[in-house]
Design a protein around this motif. Structure first.
Motif: not given
Length: 307
Positions: A259-263
């Motif tokens: 979901a587009g989080y972190g890396d």
């Protein structure tokens, strides 16, 4: 090519593969032995190694074994198989036995960690320092490499037994005798057969069971991304090899899960390279044992160029 040779033994749940090699492209001999009870199996391996040592001068031995294994060098049971479900093999001595019988520097790791190291040295993770190798067969295992070394701590990774979020609406209890619906209990060949009533190799590519398998493996990859932060995840083993539609399904579900989080952007921007097939095929395991033999020899001699 140098005439320096190495011995490798991949101990699997159904068969063991003994290898005599100078490197990945110079396999001199291989011999397969059925995995039965420890005395018979290990004795047969010793006879093969003894014959090869008579005709060659191998410098070290690598052991890539099914587990769990005691990998604490300070433990009196170092190199023993521990809490395995394979009848007769609990507490079987592997590393110490072969170190004594061969007299060679000996290294041991799990079979999947060995395969990961081989893929890092010669295969699909070459040039990377941190990556994971997942095998999906009768069981599910993962070799995790960080900084060029297989991960060890209290023990060795058993990522195939992690729990992941279940696919919505899926209430099947799972098939793992220890954990029920862990990754292995949901996505292994054994689990698939228990769930569907027929071997994975006989199930059509569009059967709904593969969505559940892909969901589970994507959850495993999600957890690896968030913990080990690998540069690549290789997924192989008989189940995935015979069902090539699984990898695209895992990629799609992993992108959605992150979901587009972190890396996640770094992962999703190259998802087809990030989730990939191993490059060494059926030789990943045997070459994993040779990779461990190279590590065992490293302190005493330099590896030949190109290996």
């Amino acid at each position: 090519m140098t005439d320096i040779t190495y011995l490798g033994v991949e101990l699997g749940g159904t068969k063991c593969v003994c290898t005599l090699a100078s490197g990945p492209d110079a396999i001199i001999a291989q011999h397969r032995i059925p995995t039965t009870e420890p005395g018979e199996t290990l004795g047969a391996i010793e006879r093969v190694l003894d014959d090869w040592m008579t005709d060659h001068r191998p410098v070290s031995l690598g052991l890539a074994s099914f587990g769990p294994i005691d990998l604490d060098p300070d433990s009196p049971t170092y190199g023993h198989i521990t809490a395995t479900t394979k009848p007769g093999w609990k507490n079987a001595s592997v590393a110490q036995r072969f170190a004594r019988s061969t007299g060679l520097p000996t290294a041991i790791d799990t079979d999947v960690a060995g395969a990961a190291l081989a893929e890092g040295r010669w295969g699909g993770a070459k040039g990377l320092s941190s990556f994971a190798y997942i095998t999906v067969g009768t069981g599910v295992g993962a070799g995790i490499v960080v900084g060029g070394r297989s991960v060890r701590g209290l023990g060795h990774p058993e990522a195939g037994h992690m729990h992941v979020a279940r696919m919505p609406g899926d209430a099947w209890p799972g098939a793992c005798t220890f954990h029920g619906d862990c990754v292995e209990g949901l996505a292994s060949g054994f689990a698939i057969e228990q769930r569907s009533g027929r071997p994975a190799s006989e199930i059509a590519a569009d059967d709904p069971v593969w969505a559940a398998v892909a969901h589970t493996l994507a959850g495993m990859c999600h957890n690896l991304v968030m913990t080990a932060v690998p540069e690549r995840i290789l997924i192989g083993g008989g189940v995935v090899t015979r069902q090539p539609q699984i990898l695209p399904m895992v990629r799609q579900r992993l992108v959605a899960s992150l979901a587009g989080y972190g890396d996640a952007i770094a992962v999703t921007g190259r998802i087809e390279r990030f989730i990939a097939s191993p490059a060494l095929g059926d030789q990943a395991g045997p070459l994993g044992a040779i990779a461990l033999a190279l590590d065992a020899a490293k302190a005493g001699q330099a590896a030949p160029a190109g290996v």
